[in-house]
Design an enzyme around this catalytic site. Structure first.
Site, PDB file in Angstrom:
ATOM      1  CD  GLU A   1      45.863  49.837  40.629  1.00 56.21           C
ATOM      2  OE1 GLU A   1      46.665  50.530  41.265  1.00 56.21           O
ATOM      3  OE2 GLU A   1      45.034  50.313  39.831  1.00 56.21           O
TER       4      GLU A   1
ATOM      5  CD  GLU B   1      44.957  55.200  37.584  1.00 52.90           C
ATOM      6  OE1 GLU B   1      44.274  54.162  37.511  1.00 52.90           O
ATOM      7  OE2 GLU B   1      45.925  55.335  38.369  1.00 52.90           O
TER       8      GLU B   1
END
Length: 717
Positions: free
Chosen positions: A244, A145
């Site tokens: 998130e 990521e």
């Protein structure tokens, strides 16, 4: 397609102190799926037991971060910590297996001072390759990521999504995927739509948070999340979406955005087609419950027009003509205006749909003012509110008044981003079916003790009846001398309940979609029955009411509208405002060549509100006229220039074409109009029987819409 949301219990549910306890908290909030960043600082057994007890699935974890206190955020790209990475990689696999987690995000780490980036890249590729190969036998997907280096991790190694995909292609292992975090990629890359579309084949997990504060999706920020969710559905993304984000307050309170966006928390329940109607879907474990509701709907399906015989149709049409002359005769035309929309109606860029909606709003605000209800001390309840545009213009008409209340009632999905100033009246949204609404126990209505003014522009068919029944059955009538002397049968039902403190002051509701009315909800049954009309006759009235829209033709260009309006002698002062016709009926400077064909008689909120955006209404929808962060075009580009909003009504035309009746289009249109007014007159009588003064008015030019009648009511003075 539902979106499978995964709660990030590292950031969410921090009201409980331990990660283990947060599994249960997430489950109690309705989540089936969870993820966590670093499940390495509590006993693994306690985490596993808590997860299994809660009955949730662990979707993703990160690899060992290193020393968080020293600023470590992963190890995979750090050449001098190779041995630590390898040993902790085994810990990550052990943890994932214990939690039955099938995704591990391999974190790259921070660039040290005077680093050799080429060496770091080589180390990172070697370690990610190692991790992906180790994960393969366990059925685990390896995720990488890119994080943002502008807000979150200024020295993080992997910050470019293009570079991340380049590495994935270079390593070329089937279980190596991209973790696409909208928060980080918006900050570093932008162009979210095209970026997601381009890299979707490489995506193994998605995470979301608003930019720049990393809060809930409904917070004011750079990302238009309703559009994002629609995009994910359009692209058929069937993976998980990790939440998130950092809640602004209590996690549970912050979750209301899910319902407000018309979404739900996917609890892993299987959806199957309805056995009665394949267009319906329901949860497999609640088919029986769905069938009861669906069977009821099947019973309420309107009878096709072809099933009515010619004599029956002719007989009803004769009754309609007679009853109309006897009870309705004519409706006063009162096309009002309010100066709060002067600027809007002078906007040269607007086409017919935008002009129509603004003229409707202006006239409705004018109707409210003429009733004496446009002033401080009232609570305005907009039923079927959609985006709440009518409430917005009421507030704009009272810009310096603070003793006001606004309640927006709408069960469906609508943009909830009312960016009102911190000062002034507050706007409350109720997500509830009007059929279930009791305004008398809504705290903001009853506690404030402001009399209620019920308004509506988007109500459709039977929803109008539900709304009128709601306000008359759940509110007391505002006291007046005349009302106190009325007989008991004309007093509203709540007056025998002293606990109902909220009162009704008046009603202004635009009427629409009569073909969608139903006998079960209709409030004018007493009138129909006195006229000798049966439930079957009522169903036919509703059918025939569609003849108006099916044959109606209105202004399709502003040139045509301006030419006809300027050719009509109004017989009033050009400056006449609230008590007469709008001074802005002839709009100067408009483009006469712009042809707008999609004129709408229907009240479908999502389409209507596309034409409602404006410079002064930007408080209603987030960045209405600004360039979208996701779409690269302005809302004005999407002004209704070719939409076929008459489709629903015009689609009925063929079924209504009964050649055996030998009626011309003009005759059919007139019959349809009279059917509408008889349906509406039953509503007027209902309100009068409740003790209100009520009448029908033509409030906007018929050439703008065939649905041009409003029902108004107030307390006798």
């Amino acid at each position: 397609m539902s979106i499978k949301f995964s709660a990030n219990i590292t950031m969410m549910f921090c009201e409980v102190p331990t990660l283990a306890e947060r599994y249960g908290a997430a489950k109690a909030a309705g989540f089936k799926y969870v993820e966590s960043a670093f499940p390495y600082f509590e006993p693994l057994e306690s985490l596993r037991d808590a997860k299994e007890k809660a009955g949730v699935e662990q979707i993703v974890i990160n690899t060992w971060p290193g020393d968080l206190k020293k600023g470590d955020v992963g190890l995979a790209a750090l050449p001098d910590r190779q041995q630590e990475f390898e040993s902790k990689l085994d810990l990550a696999i052990k943890t994932a297996k214990a939690l039955n987690c099938k995704r591990i995000h391999v974190m790259a780490g921070m660039k040290p001072d005077n680093c050799n980036e080429a060496e770091m890249e080589s180390t990172y590729i070697k370690n990610v390759t190692m991790a992906a190969k180790k994960f393969q036998p366990e059925g685990i997907t390896c995720l990488i990521e890119p994080l943002n280096s502008r807000i979150t991790a200024p020295r993080y190694f992997l910050t470019d999504v293009n570079k991340a995909v380049e590495i994935i292609k270079k390593i070329n292992l089937p279980n190596l995927k991209l973790q696409f975090d909208f928060f980080h990629i918006q900050i570093m890359e932008g162009n979210l739509t095209k970026t997601l579309e381009k890299f979707l084949p490489y995506v193994g997990h998605i995470q979301i948070a608003q930019v720049p504060d990393r809060g809930e999706p409904d917070r004011q920020g750079e990302i238009n999340f309703p559009y994002v969710f629609d995009l994910l559905r359009k692209l058929n993304y069937d993976g998980f979406v990790g939440l998130e984000y950092k809640p602004r307050g209590n996690t549970l309170d912050g979750l209301k955005w899910i319902k407000e966006y018309g979404l739900e928390i996917d609890q892993g329940r299987e959806r199957v087609p309805c056995p009665l109607n394949p267009k319906h879907y329901c949860y497999k474990d609640s088919v029986e419950k769905h069938l009861k509701k669906c069977q009821k709907q099947q019973k309420e399906m309107p009878t096709p027009l072809k099933e009515f015989s010619t004599p029956e149709l002719q007989n009803l049409i004769e009754k309609v003509e007679k009853l109309y002359d006897e009870h309705v005769k004519a409706i006063d035309e009162e096309i009002l205006h309010h100066h709060c929309l002067d600027e809007e109606l002078g906007n040269e860029s607007f086409g017919i749909p935008a002009i129509r909606h603004r003229k409707q709003q202006a006239s409705l605000v004018g109707q409210i003012q003429k009733l004496g209800l446009l002033q401080e001390g009232f609570c305005f309840v907009e039923l079927g509110a959609g985006k709440g545009n009518l409430s917005h213009w009421i507030q704009q008409a009272l810009p310096d008044k603070s003793d006001l209340g606004f309640v927006l009632v709408d069960y469906g999905h609508a943009d909830n981003r009312h960016k009102w100033p911190d000062t002034g009246p507050k706007f409350e949204r109720l997500r509830i079916d009007i059929a279930d609404l009791n305004l008398g126990i809504v705290e903001s209505v009853s506690a404030g003790q402001r009399p209620v003014v019920a308004v509506g522009k988007h109500l459709c068919g039977g929803a109008t009846d539900l709304a009128l029944r709601c306000v008359t059955n759940t509110l007391k009538l505002r006291e007046s001398e005349e009302h106190s002397q009325q007989p008991e049968q004309k007093k509203m039902r709540t007056e025998d309940n002293p606990s109902q403190r909220a009162s009704l002051a008046g009603v202004t509701i635009a009427l629409c979609c009569h073909h969608r009315c139903s006998w079960d909800t209709y409030i004018g049954k007493e009138f129909m029955e006195k006229c000798g009309l049966t439930q079957r006759d009522f169903a036919l009235l509703c059918k025939l009411s569609g003849w108006t829209a099916a044959t109606w033709t209105g202004w399709k260009t502003k040139e045509e509208m301006n030419r006809e309006i300027s050719g009509v002698s109004l017989g009033v002062s050009p400056n006449r405002d609230i008590d007469g016709v709008s001074p802005n009926r002839d709009i100067d400077g408009v483009d006469p060549n712009r042809d707008i064909s999609g004129v709408s008689p229907k009240c479908t909120d999502s389409k209507e509100d596309q034409a409602e955006t404006s410079s002064t209404a930007k408080n209603i929808t987030d960045k209405n006229r600004q360039t979208s962060q996701l779409e690269g075009k302005t809302t004005e580009d999407k002004e209704i220039t070719g939409s076929n909003e008459l489709e629903e009504h015009q689609g009925q035309e063929q079924s209504f074409s009964r050649t055996d009746l030998h009626l011309s289009p003009a005759q059919r249109e007139e019959i349809g109009r009279k059917c509408k007014r008889l349906i509406d007159y039953g509503r007027v009588l209902y309100l009068r029987n409740c003790g209100l003064q009520s009448q029908l008015k033509t409030y906007i030019e018929e050439k703008l819409t065939p649905e041009n009648v409003v029902i108004v009511a107030n307390i006798a003075s």
